[in-house]
Design an enzyme around this catalytic site. Structure first.
Site, PDB file in Angstrom:
ATOM      1  N   SER A  91       0.822  -1.208   0.000  1.00  0.00           N
ATOM      2  CA  SER A  91       0.000   0.000   0.000  1.00  0.00           C
ATOM      3  C   SER A  91       0.856   1.258   0.000  1.00  0.00           C
ATOM      4  CB  SER A  91      -0.910   0.011   1.222  1.00  0.00           C
ATOM      5  OG  SER A  91      -1.632  -1.186   1.303  1.00  0.00           O
ATOM      6  N   THR A 144      -1.893   4.158   2.997  1.00  0.00           N
ATOM      7  CA  THR A 144      -2.557   4.818   1.863  1.00  0.00           C
ATOM      8  C   THR A 144      -2.732   6.329   2.077  1.00  0.00           C
ATOM      9  OG1 THR A 144      -3.684   2.718   1.486  1.00  0.00           O
ATOM     10  CG2 THR A 144      -4.470   4.609   0.222  1.00  0.00           C
ATOM     11  N   GLU A 264     -10.726   6.389   1.110  1.00  0.00           N
ATOM     12  CA  GLU A 264     -10.228   5.016   1.028  1.00  0.00           C
ATOM     13  C   GLU A 264     -11.147   4.020   1.728  1.00  0.00           C
ATOM     14  OE1 GLU A 264      -6.880   3.820   3.379  1.00  0.00           O
ATOM     15  OE2 GLU A 264      -6.305   2.235   1.985  1.00  0.00           O
ATOM     16  N   ASP A 311      -5.082  -0.089  -4.903  1.00  0.00           N
ATOM     17  CA  ASP A 311      -3.623  -0.029  -4.904  1.00  0.00           C
ATOM     18  C   ASP A 311      -3.034  -1.364  -5.388  1.00  0.00           C
ATOM     19  OD1 ASP A 311      -4.593  -1.238  -2.606  1.00  0.00           O
ATOM     20  OD2 ASP A 311      -3.221  -0.209  -1.241  1.00  0.00           O
TER      21      ASP A 311
HETATM   22 ZN    ZN Z   1      -3.017  -1.739   0.031  1.00  0.00          ZN
HETATM   23 MG    MG Z   2      -4.684   1.340   2.816  1.00  0.00          MG
END
Ligand code: ZN
Ligand code: MG
Length: 374
Positions: A91, A144, A264, A311
């Site tokens: 990530s 992230t 996210e 991702d």
């Molecule tokens: Zn990830």
């Molecule tokens: Mg993440």
């Protein structure tokens, strides 16, 4: 008839001479330059489903009567997410590729493979006077969101990452990880209080709930949803939808220069790591509802580009033979991430830039292109 050897030589020499100067037909390269979109995006909403590969999406779809908000997008692409030092990314490296436009090492946050800081979309949006926001279902110092905010060689430097939030001026923040701000091991600072001193309205899960908070449009807003990691959707966590929707509405009226919002769905990945299909599906379906709601916002707004991507894939999830609609036979292949490409969905001004197959760093470049930054 026998031709004397000398005649053969005489006949061959001019042929060779003629063959030589003929210009080679040049192969036309496939155009790699992107067309400038007809309309510039004013706002960008970037939604990242952590660990959301095609099977995670398919599992959500076929566990939900064959319906997802994602189906409403018309522009789709595929991105190659390998890291600079490993075909299988994480990530941190994948987040950095999207946030900062550089391929980097696994574990690195907002720096290139040389450990030099790379500017993120969030920072550039701030510098250009746009409003910015982050809403996540992990901690705010998880890899992230960190890739958009911090520049450190390791994702484990969580208390350093928290300090980066003080250096930036993100207008709307919702996520977990309060302890990295207020109960720090490395120093005695209270970063939540420092945010307040900077002019933020700061609140947290002990005081209120997202749908009930009152916002001051002139002030920045930070809300901590947990001390560490927020809980699962199936254990009654429910703020992602109201917080994301509130974020878009808040940022739009907070500042007239446009906004950049990153949302996210952090825990699709955690379901994959746990090899727990119902964890994956419940997180995926919550994330899809958020996508649907923000897509409605973008359709109504007309100036918002909305991009949905992942991702990386997590778990090597498969939907096995014998599966039926709403009754899937799923199987995981690993507890880790896999190297499969992940999809990209786009809607709004510049959405056409996101079709095709490209490196994850291109998402960064294409967002900048859509905003008219390059
Ligand atoms: Zn990830
Ligand atoms: Mg993440």
């Amino acid at each position: 008839m026998r031709i004397p050897f000398v005649w053969i030589l005489i006949l061959l020499i001019p042929c060779a001479a003629f063959a030589q100067p003929r210009a080679k037909k040049e192969k036309k390269p496939i155009a790699t330059e992107l067309n400038t979109p007809s309309r510039r995006a004013k706002n960008v909403i970037l939604l990242i489903g952590d660990g959301m590969g095609l099977t995670q999406i398919s599992a959500g779809l076929y566990n939900n009567n064959n319906a997802l908000s994602l189906e409403k997008f018309r522009s789709t692409g595929l991105q190659k997410n390998y890291a600079s030092d490993d075909l299988i990314t994480d990530s941190a490296a994948a987040g950095t590729a999207i946030a900062c436009g550089v391929k980097t090492k696994v574990g690195a946050i907002g720096v290139g493979k040389d450990n030099k800081p790379a500017k993120s979309l969030m920072e550039e949006a701030e510098a250009r006077g746009m409003a910015t926001g982050i809403v996540v279902t992990s901690s705010l110092v998880d890899a992230t969101p960190s890739a958009f905010v911090a520049h450190v060689p390791s994702r484990d430097q969580k208390e350093d990452i928290a300090k980066s939030y003080l250096e930036l001026d993100i207008d709307f923040l919702v996520g977990g990880g309060r302890k990295y701000f207020s109960q720090r091991q490395s120093d005695a600072r209270d970063l939540a209080r420092e945010l307040e001193e900077k002019g933020y309205v700061v609140s947290d899960y002990t005081e209120s709930e997202i749908p009930k908070v009152t916002l001051d449009l002139k002030k920045n807003f930070a809300f901590f949803t947990a001390e560490e990691d927020p809980g699962k959707f199936q254990d009654s966590r429910s703020y992602l939808l109201p917080a994301s929707r509130l974020g878009a509405v808040f940022l739009k009226s907070h500042n007239s220069k446009g906004f950049f919002l990153m949302v996210e769905g952090s825990q699709i990945d955690w379901g994959g790591r746990a090899n727990d299909a119902s964890y994956v599906v419940t997180e995926l379906l919550e994330f899809d509802r958020v996508i649907g709601s923000l897509l409605e916002f973008a359709i109504e707004d007309g100036e918002t580009l909305i991009i949905v991507t992942a991702d990386h894939e997590t778990g090597g999830l498969a939907i096995n033979p014998g599966s039926q609609m709403n009754n899937l036979l799923t199987e995981f292949n690993t507890n880790a991430h896999t190297g499969v490409m992940v999809p990209v969905f786009a809607y709004g001004p510049g959405a056409e830039l996101f079709s095709g197959m490209y490196d994850n760093t291109e998402i960064n470049r294409r967002i900048r292109k859509a905003l008219g930054w390059e």
